[in-house]
Scaffold this active site. Sequence first.
Site, PDB file in Angstrom:
ATOM      1  CG  HIS A   8      -7.739  -8.745  -3.524  1.00 21.65           C
ATOM      2  ND1 HIS A   8      -8.627  -7.650  -4.014  1.00 21.65           N
ATOM      3  CD2 HIS A   8      -6.714  -8.751  -4.386  1.00 21.65           C
ATOM      4  CE1 HIS A   8      -8.241  -7.477  -5.244  1.00 21.65           C
ATOM      5  NE2 HIS A   8      -7.018  -8.015  -5.278  1.00 21.65           N
ATOM      6  NE  ARG A   9      -5.993  -4.608  -5.026  1.00 23.26           N
ATOM      7  CZ  ARG A   9      -6.706  -4.068  -6.292  1.00 23.26           C
ATOM      8  NH1 ARG A   9      -7.352  -2.772  -5.936  1.00 23.26           N
ATOM      9  NH2 ARG A   9      -6.680  -4.452  -7.202  1.00 23.26           N
ATOM     10  CD  GLU A  35      -2.853  -8.787  -4.078  1.00 26.26           C
ATOM     11  OE1 GLU A  35      -2.401  -8.494  -4.999  1.00 26.26           O
ATOM     12  OE2 GLU A  35      -3.741  -8.410  -3.415  1.00 26.26           O
ATOM     13  CG  ASP A  37      -1.321  -4.510  -5.514  1.00 21.24           C
ATOM     14  OD1 ASP A  37      -1.387  -5.230  -6.333  1.00 21.24           O
ATOM     15  OD2 ASP A  37      -2.391  -4.255  -5.023  1.00 21.24           O
ATOM     16  CG  HIS A  50      -4.052  -1.967  -7.411  1.00 21.17           C
ATOM     17  ND1 HIS A  50      -4.647  -1.219  -8.536  1.00 21.17           N
ATOM     18  CD2 HIS A  50      -3.964  -3.179  -7.997  1.00 21.17           C
ATOM     19  CE1 HIS A  50      -4.991  -2.168  -9.561  1.00 21.17           C
ATOM     20  NE2 HIS A  50      -4.650  -3.317  -9.096  1.00 21.17           N
ATOM     21  CD  GLU A 109      -0.574  -8.491  -8.451  1.00 24.99           C
ATOM     22  OE1 GLU A 109      -0.665  -8.152  -9.642  1.00 24.99           O
ATOM     23  OE2 GLU A 109      -1.590  -8.884  -7.613  1.00 24.99           O
ATOM     24  CE  LYS A 111      -0.746  -3.904 -10.011  1.00 23.36           C
ATOM     25  NZ  LYS A 111      -1.802  -4.678 -10.439  1.00 23.36           N
ATOM     26  CG  ASP A 224     -12.191  -7.683  -2.586  1.00 26.46           C
ATOM     27  OD1 ASP A 224     -10.848  -7.734  -2.251  1.00 26.46           O
ATOM     28  OD2 ASP A 224     -12.880  -7.661  -3.401  1.00 26.46           O
TER      29      ASP A 224
END
Length: 238
Positions: A8-9, A35, A37, A50, A109, A111, A224
């Site tokens: 995640h990120r 993943e 943003d 993000h 993703e 945004k 994470d």
Amino acid sequence: MTPLITAHRGYSQLAPENTMPAFELAIENQADLIELDVQETQDHELVVLHDSHLMRLAGCDLNLWDLTMAELTNLDVGQWFGDDFKNTRIPSLASVMDLAKDRVKLNLELKIHGHEQKLGSQVVELIHKKNWQQNCVVSSLDFDILQQVRTLDPELTVGPVIPPSRPEYPDFEVDFYSIHFTLATPDRVERVHAEGKTIHVWTVNQASDMQHMIELGVDNIITDQPLVLKDWLNKPNK
């Protein structure tokens, strides 16, 4: 079935989120996907970030949509995490793709901040330019931008992000659902699989929740802590 691991990120437990150090650590720890943003700058470039407001990550009372790519990449988005990451910069999406090529797949993703004009088309164009069609998926909370991507290239793998605050599902064809892990139930997983789609769950950081998601049979766990999840998946009699 063993679920895929999505960082995640990046490895955001060990390095500033959505930065090259976090992505490199995710790759080194063998995540299946990262993943990240994606947002559009004032000059219609694609950056990986993000937040649309820069206070939390860069300590600036500025909006992303008011800044050019050059202005954004001058900001320090690492020092808030720790002195070891001082002068870490906001990466472009193109540079992250170059880092990840042949090493890890990406979950892009998209945004929405309300000021974008070319986000969907620019992302699809870059995916084609970099020949990343088979190495990424595209997700978003915003169904309109997701449908735009689907229209621009029906072959891309796309999926909506479904939060607890808005557990709604799109009325157009998608390939997967990315849902908050609290929304995952045996019935929902079964129905998604019956449709021939896959189910991703986010953001799963506790071992007990990881175990529950594994037992439910989800296809992809976003976390994470990718190394913790990998160790848990490899644990005998988990």
